[in-house]
Design a protein around this motif. Sequence first.
Motif, PDB file in Angstrom:
ATOM      1  N   LEU B 155     -71.751   8.908 -63.404  1.00 29.43           N
ATOM      2  CA  LEU B 155     -71.911   7.838 -64.395  1.00 29.43           C
ATOM      3  C   LEU B 155     -70.911   8.047 -65.525  1.00 29.43           C
ATOM      4  CD1 LEU B 155     -73.458   5.535 -65.923  1.00 29.43           C
ATOM      5  CD2 LEU B 155     -75.056   7.303 -66.721  1.00 29.43           C
ATOM      6  N   LEU B 156     -70.231   6.966 -65.852  1.00 28.51           N
ATOM      7  CA  LEU B 156     -69.295   6.990 -66.979  1.00 28.51           C
ATOM      8  C   LEU B 156     -69.862   6.119 -68.091  1.00 28.51           C
ATOM      9  CD1 LEU B 156     -66.428   7.498 -68.240  1.00 28.51           C
ATOM     10  CD2 LEU B 156     -65.667   5.458 -66.979  1.00 28.51           C
ATOM     11  N   VAL B 157     -69.941   6.663 -69.282  1.00 26.80           N
ATOM     12  CA  VAL B 157     -70.388   5.869 -70.423  1.00 26.80           C
ATOM     13  C   VAL B 157     -69.259   5.843 -71.452  1.00 26.80           C
ATOM     14  CG1 VAL B 157     -72.135   5.524 -72.198  1.00 26.80           C
ATOM     15  CG2 VAL B 157     -72.772   6.620 -70.035  1.00 26.80           C
ATOM     16  N   ASN B 158     -68.774   4.650 -71.717  1.00 30.11           N
ATOM     17  CA  ASN B 158     -67.741   4.480 -72.745  1.00 30.11           C
ATOM     18  C   ASN B 158     -68.384   3.957 -74.015  1.00 30.11           C
ATOM     19  OD1 ASN B 158     -65.130   5.006 -71.391  1.00 30.11           O
ATOM     20  ND2 ASN B 158     -65.932   3.442 -69.996  1.00 30.11           N
ATOM     21  N   TRP B 159     -68.260   4.712 -75.061  1.00 28.65           N
ATOM     22  CA  TRP B 159     -68.755   4.269 -76.360  1.00 28.65           C
ATOM     23  C   TRP B 159     -67.523   3.900 -77.194  1.00 28.65           C
ATOM     24  CZ3 TRP B 159     -74.007   4.175 -76.589  1.00 28.65           C
ATOM     25  CH2 TRP B 159     -74.748   5.085 -75.823  1.00 28.65           C
ATOM     26  N   ARG B 160     -67.358   2.619 -77.459  1.00 26.20           N
ATOM     27  CA  ARG B 160     -66.189   2.212 -78.254  1.00 26.20           C
ATOM     28  C   ARG B 160     -66.653   1.367 -79.427  1.00 26.20           C
ATOM     29  NH1 ARG B 160     -62.537   0.540 -73.142  1.00 26.20           N
ATOM     30  NH2 ARG B 160     -64.542  -0.381 -72.638  1.00 26.20           N
TER      31      ARG B 160
END
Lengths: 255, 433
Positions: B155-160
């Motif tokens: 799982l990849l979580v991008n917080w931008r």
Amino acid sequence: MSADVEFELRDLRVKNGAKQILQGVDLTLRRGETHALMGPNGSGKSTLANVIMGHPDYEVTGGDILFHGQSLLGLAPEERAKLGVFLAFQYPVAVPGVSVARFLKAAVEAVRGKSSGGAGGFLKGVREQMKFLEITEAFLDRGLNEGFSGGEKKRLEILQMLLLKPALGVLDETDSGLDIDALRIVAAGVNRLRGPDLTLLVITHYERLLKLIEPDHLHVLMNGRIAFSGGPDAVKQLELHGYDWIRDQVGAEVV
Amino acid sequence: MHTLEPTGFDLARFDAAALARLSAGEPAAVLSHRAAAFELFSALPVPAARDEEWRHSPGKLFPCAAFALAAPLRASGAPPTADWHEDFDAVIDVTDETFSLHNRAGSLDILPLAEALAALPAGVPQHRRKFAALGQAFWTAGFFIRARAGAPVRLLVNWRFAAGGKLHMPRLVVAVEPDAHLTLVERFQGLERGTTSISKDWKADAALAVIGAHEFHVGAGATLERVALHEWHAATICIAEDAAVVAERGRADWVTAVFGGRAVKLTAGCDVAGAGAAAHLSGLYFADGTQHVDQRTLQRHSSPDTTSHLLYKGAVRDQSHSIYQGLIQAARGAVRVDAYQMNRNLVLNEGARADSLPALEIDADDLKCSHGSATGNLDPEQIFYLRARGIPEAAARHLLIAAYFEEVIGKVSHAGVQERLRAAVAQKMETLS
């Protein structure tokens, strides 16, 4: 000065901190010659090796180091390496995180420029020399000198010399810590490069190396000065009589 | 505006009315869930400069009160845009106040936190910390993630988050069920490059604030690999207090990498709570300019026959300052524990500073426990060796710094993330002579 003088130390005086270690060393090496430098512990042999390479801890307080007639004194270690000066370290330092393969490539490119054969051609040449020095290929992926035995480190130093093809090689006690088999391999590696294009300064404690890498000249360093210079026969005399023989020859007041 | 006590945190604006405003429009159950955490938050003392842990990170570096709280996330339905997403079974993209979710994994559930309250595991006990409780009450960007036994999932979580003067509060509650295997990569980024100018006026210059509180529950025989990659721009302030608990035979591998941010204060706590549980905590940080990077780790052994190994490696240059505080705790009766903690720091010039404060709290015997710390510049003998082989001094230094971090980078399994870490290290060295 003869035109074929490759390397020359002129009245070289060197300090490490407050301590004067070299007190005026004169040496002349002609192109293609092999000179052995011996001497008791503390006589300044390793200082000499390091100062030729430009180690920042040593301060040259007088004299000069000339390579092809050009002074090396103002040059950084990397500039000396690019001119063709090579030091085989007595204690090669470990650099974890830098693989042997990556390091060799960086060194060869820095000294000899990028090879035309590409990465494949470069590795082929490395593998051939490694085979000669009986270094297994698995070493290419290991951290530089990381966890290497004394003999492995010394073989890697000679591998670097074979790849960099220097004009002047300084071997700083390359025989120390080697068993007889490793010594023979290391000497064979050095001899592989010997010829008119390689001038060698072999620093050692032991005559056994000089039976495998036969010098043209022998010098003995004592108390920061060359106390004796002679031909290859002097190796036997030293082996028989030790440094006392030199002390007798030159008089106690010098040493 | 608020008047700040010079060293204190001004948390007065986080009151019951603010909580009710944030939760307006959410189901009543969400507000009551938030309110329970708020009660804990209110009961805990405000960190003060006299606390050893906060001595180097006073509230004036983290002026959270100057920021408006972001609105809770809403779904955007946008396709995944980030690097690497094709390598992952699932991707959560959070962009400012919106999110999109892409999940191809059969054994992975991802739910917005507000929809998952009934499924949440009981909280992690050592998560009773001020900012963790704040995050549990005021989260604006929350997800519940559950990995079930089956094929390993990534799982990849991008917080931008945009540098718009908002305070964002991300929160993950992650449950890795017994015998499940989850790889989680979290990448934290600012959406625009902030100023890198040196200013004493932190409040005026900071453009983005983030307070995070993540919780990880690793079940029996389960494995969690988590990478947190902090690539904030230079005007971000970030406080995150994360906690994990690992059940018997479970394993947690954490890598925390910090490159960005004006002021960053991270806490990573891991309790190896069941026999045979193991945790491997690794850190990599590189600060430049006037960056302030403060990290605290807790390796808690609440059960016998547990392992925790920690390696944090950092570098500081320019006028930057890093702080590492590590604590190993072994509870009474926690015998046959194997605990190791090592913090190394490279201080690349005068004026940069790295503080290293390891500590042990041992209430048991029959354990193997060691810690150490080493701080200094590059080894001049290594530099000389490389220069003697023709490698110029600056290149030799760069090579050695890159090599220094390889030990930690090698602990990350994803090749793309490894490359990103190497590139981030290289970027930090660009102007280094």
